[in-house]
Design an enzyme around this catalytic site. Structure first.
Site, mmCIF file in Angstrom:
data_model
loop_
_atom_site.group_PDB
_atom_site.id
_atom_site.type_symbol
_atom_site.label_atom_id
_atom_site.label_comp_id
_atom_site.label_asym_id
_atom_site.label_seq_id
_atom_site.Cartn_x
_atom_site.Cartn_y
_atom_site.Cartn_z
ATOM 1 N N LYS A 37 22.123 45.323 47.437
ATOM 2 C CA LYS A 37 22.901 44.079 47.508
ATOM 3 C C LYS A 37 24.393 44.381 47.342
ATOM 4 O O LYS A 37 24.765 45.476 46.940
ATOM 5 C CB LYS A 37 22.416 43.105 46.444
ATOM 6 C CG LYS A 37 22.662 43.566 45.030
ATOM 7 C CD LYS A 37 21.910 42.688 44.025
ATOM 8 C CE LYS A 37 22.220 43.133 42.621
ATOM 9 N NZ LYS A 37 21.089 42.944 41.713
ATOM 10 N N ARG A 135 17.211 32.947 34.083
ATOM 11 C CA ARG A 135 18.077 32.621 35.221
ATOM 12 C C ARG A 135 17.220 32.019 36.322
ATOM 13 O O ARG A 135 17.134 30.820 36.467
ATOM 14 C CB ARG A 135 18.762 33.917 35.663
ATOM 15 C CG ARG A 135 19.830 33.783 36.698
ATOM 16 C CD ARG A 135 20.481 35.123 37.022
ATOM 17 N NE ARG A 135 19.520 36.097 37.553
ATOM 18 C CZ ARG A 135 19.843 37.334 37.933
ATOM 19 N NH1 ARG A 135 21.080 37.757 37.827
ATOM 20 N NH2 ARG A 135 18.933 38.147 38.414
ATOM 21 N N TYR A 263 56.026 43.748 38.448
ATOM 22 C CA TYR A 263 56.085 42.328 38.080
ATOM 23 C C TYR A 263 56.277 42.161 36.572
ATOM 24 O O TYR A 263 55.665 42.866 35.768
ATOM 25 C CB TYR A 263 54.772 41.631 38.454
ATOM 26 C CG TYR A 263 54.662 41.305 39.933
ATOM 27 C CD1 TYR A 263 55.509 40.370 40.523
ATOM 28 C CD2 TYR A 263 53.698 41.916 40.705
ATOM 29 C CE1 TYR A 263 55.400 40.066 41.870
ATOM 30 C CE2 TYR A 263 53.570 41.620 42.057
ATOM 31 C CZ TYR A 263 54.429 40.692 42.636
ATOM 32 O OH TYR A 263 54.315 40.405 43.957
ATOM 33 N N MET A 313 48.976 43.206 44.272
ATOM 34 C CA MET A 313 47.873 42.953 45.209
ATOM 35 C C MET A 313 47.639 44.154 46.134
ATOM 36 O O MET A 313 46.503 44.537 46.396
ATOM 37 C CB MET A 313 48.179 41.698 46.029
ATOM 38 C CG MET A 313 46.990 41.146 46.786
ATOM 39 S SD MET A 313 47.417 39.697 47.769
ATOM 40 C CE MET A 313 47.572 38.426 46.509
#
Ligand SMILES: *Cc1c(COP(=O)(O)O)cnc(C)c1O
Length: 387
Positions: A37, A135, A263, A313
Site C-alpha cells: 500500500k 478501527r 525562513y 517546500m
C-alpha cells in the site's frame, strides 16, 4: 508531471528480494503476503509488485482500489486484497478486476452480494474481526449475524478470516497475546458454523513476524520488514534497507559571520561559512521538523553536514564548510550510505518525531525512483504456499 533528477530515491531491488526471502524463512510454513500500500511505502508499487510476482508470492495487500487497479494495469496477476475497507464507489471495479476485499458489516456484505449477483460473478472476501485494534472489523459478538449474511450471499467466497495487531512491539506486548486468543476463538466459531469453508487465517504483521508471535496464522502480511526496516523498538535482523533518498548540490554561498539563513531567520552563522543549497524540500518528503531540531544531518562526500535553517517546500540549506572539495552536482544523501556514514529512515524519523513508515511513504511524487537490480539469478521462494 514527470520527476526530474533534482532528487531521487534509489530502490535496491536485490535488497527487496533478500528481505522477502528472510521474511519467508522467518514465516516458516505460513505464506508471505507482501503489503504494497501507499506506493509500496514510497518504494514504487509496480516495481515492487513485479519482484513479488517473480518470487511467486500468493497474494499482495493494497490500500484501496486505485492501488489494485494500478497493479492490474501493469500486468500484475497475483491475487490482490484491499486490506481495510472499500467504499461504495470502489465496488464496481473491485468486481471487474477480481480484487479481494475485507468485509466487516452485514450491510456491506449484502451490497457486495447484490453487485456480485447482478454481474453473476464470484467475489473473494476476507472477514475482518476486531480483536482490539478498534478501527475496522466486526466485534467477535457479531460473528453469527455476519455468517448468516454470508450464507445468504453465496457468490461471496470467504477466502480469509483476518484481524490486525494494535501493538508495534509484537509479542513484547501482552495485548498481542490477548488479541491472538480472541482471534483463535473467532476462527473456531466460524469453523463450527461453516465447516466446509476453506479460508486463510491471517493476523500477523512485520512486528509479529520478527518477535515470533505464536501461532502466526496461515499467512503473514509483511510491509515494513520487506523494505528493510522494523518498528523502532525492535532489533534489526539481517534485513537491508531498500531505499536511499538522495539529491545534489545546486548552489554554494560563502557567507560572513552573523548571516541569517532561511525562513524566519532561525539560523544565523557564528563564523564565516560555506552554505550549500540542495533542491529537495518538505514537498519531497524531507520533514519540516528537521530544520527545527538543530542537529539533523545529511551526507556529502561521506561527511555529515548539518541542515541549517528551516526546511522549505523545494529546498534545504546545509553547512558544508568542512567539506573542502565539495562541488556543484555532488550527491547529497538524506537517507542511505555514503562512504562510512549511514543515515536510516529511522534516524530521520527520530529527528522529526515520527515513525519510519511516515518518512518513507511521504517521499513525494517529484522525486524520481531509480531501480537498482544487482541480482543475476532469480530464484523463487523456497516454500510451497498453502493457499
Ligand atoms: C499495513 C498493514 C500491514 C503491514 O504492516 P507492517 O507493520 O508494515 O508489516 C498488515 N496488515 C494490515 C491490515 C495493514 O494495513
Amino acid at each position: 508531471m514527470s520527476p526530474t533528477d533534482r532528487a531521487w530515491a534509489e530502490i535496491d531491488l536485490n535488497a527487496l528480494r533478500q528481505n522477502l526471502l528472510i521474511c519467508q524463512n522467518k514465516a516458516d510454513v505460513a505464506a508471505l503476503w507482501p503489503v504494497l500500500k501507499a506506493n509500496a511505502y514510497g518504494h514504487g508499487a509496480i516495481e515492487c509488485a513485479r519482484i513479488c510476482q517473480e518470487l511467486n508470492v500468493p497474494l499482495i495487500g493494497v490500500g484501496d482500489s486505485s492501488e489494485a487497479l494500478q497493479l492490474r494495469n501493469a500486468g500484475i496477476h497475483t491475487r490482490l486484497l484491499i486490506l481495510g475497507t472499500a467504499i461504495d464507489s470502489e465496488m464496481a471495479s473491485i468486481l471487474e478486476y477480481d480484487i479481494e476485499v475485507g468485509v466487516h458489516s452485514e450491510v456491506r456484505i449484502q451490497e457486495l452480494g447484490a453487485i456480485a449477483k447482478a454481474r453473476n460473478k464470484k467475489l473473494g472476501v476476507h472477514l475482518k474481526i476486531d480483536t482490539g485494534m478498534g478501527r475496522l472489523g466486526i466485534r467477535p459478538e457479531a460473528i453469527s449475524r455476519i455468517i448468516k449474511a454470508l450464507r445468504n450471499n453465496p457468490l461471496l467466497e470467504l477466502l480469509g478470516v483476518m484481524s490486525h495487531f494494535a501493538s508495534s512491539s509484537g509479542s513484547n506486548a501482552s495485548f498481542t497475546e490477548e488479541q491472538n486468543m480472541l482471534f483463535l476463538q473467532a476462527i473456531d466459531e466460524i469453523r463450527c458454523s461453516l465447516p466446509d469453508a476453506k479460508f486463510t487465517c491471517h493476523i500477523a504483521n512485520s512486528a509479529a513476524l520478527f518477535t515470533n508471535v505464536t501461532p502466526l496464522g496461515d499467512a503473514v502480511r509483511t510491509g515494513i520488514a520487506m523494505f528493510g526496516m522494523l518498528p523502532s523498538n525492535l532489533a534489526q535482523h539481517q534485513l537491508r534497507p531498500v531505499l536511499s533518498l538522495r539529491t545534489q548540490i545546486a548552489f554554494f554561498k560563502d557567507v560572513p559571520a552573523n548571516t541569517p539563513v532561511g525562513y524566519d531567520s532561525t539560523w544565523v552563522s557564528h563564523t564565516a561559512c560555506r552554505i550549500a543549497t540542495i533542491p529537495i524540500g518538505y514537498n519531497d518528503g524531507v520533514p519540516f521538523r528537521l530544520g527545527l531540531s538543530g542537529n539533523s544531518q545529511v551526507l556529502v562526500r561521506g561527511k555529515r553536514c548539518p541542515i541549517i535553517g528551516h526546511v522549505s517546500m523545494d529546498y534545504c540549506t546545509i553547512d558544508v564548510s568542512h567539506v573542502k572539495d565539495a562541488g556543484i552536482g555532488d550527491m547529497v544523501t538524506i537517507i542511505g550510505t555514503d562512504g562510512n556514514e549511514h543515515i536510516t529512515a529511522q534516524d530521520v524519523a527520530d529527528q522529526a518525531d515520527t515513525i519510519a513508515y511516515e518518512i518513507c511513504c511521504r517521499i513525494g511524487s517529484r522525486v524520481s525512483r531509480r531501480y537498482v537490480d544487482s541480482s543475476v539469478t532469480q530464484k523463487p521462494l523456497e516454500h510451497a504456499y498453502k493457499s
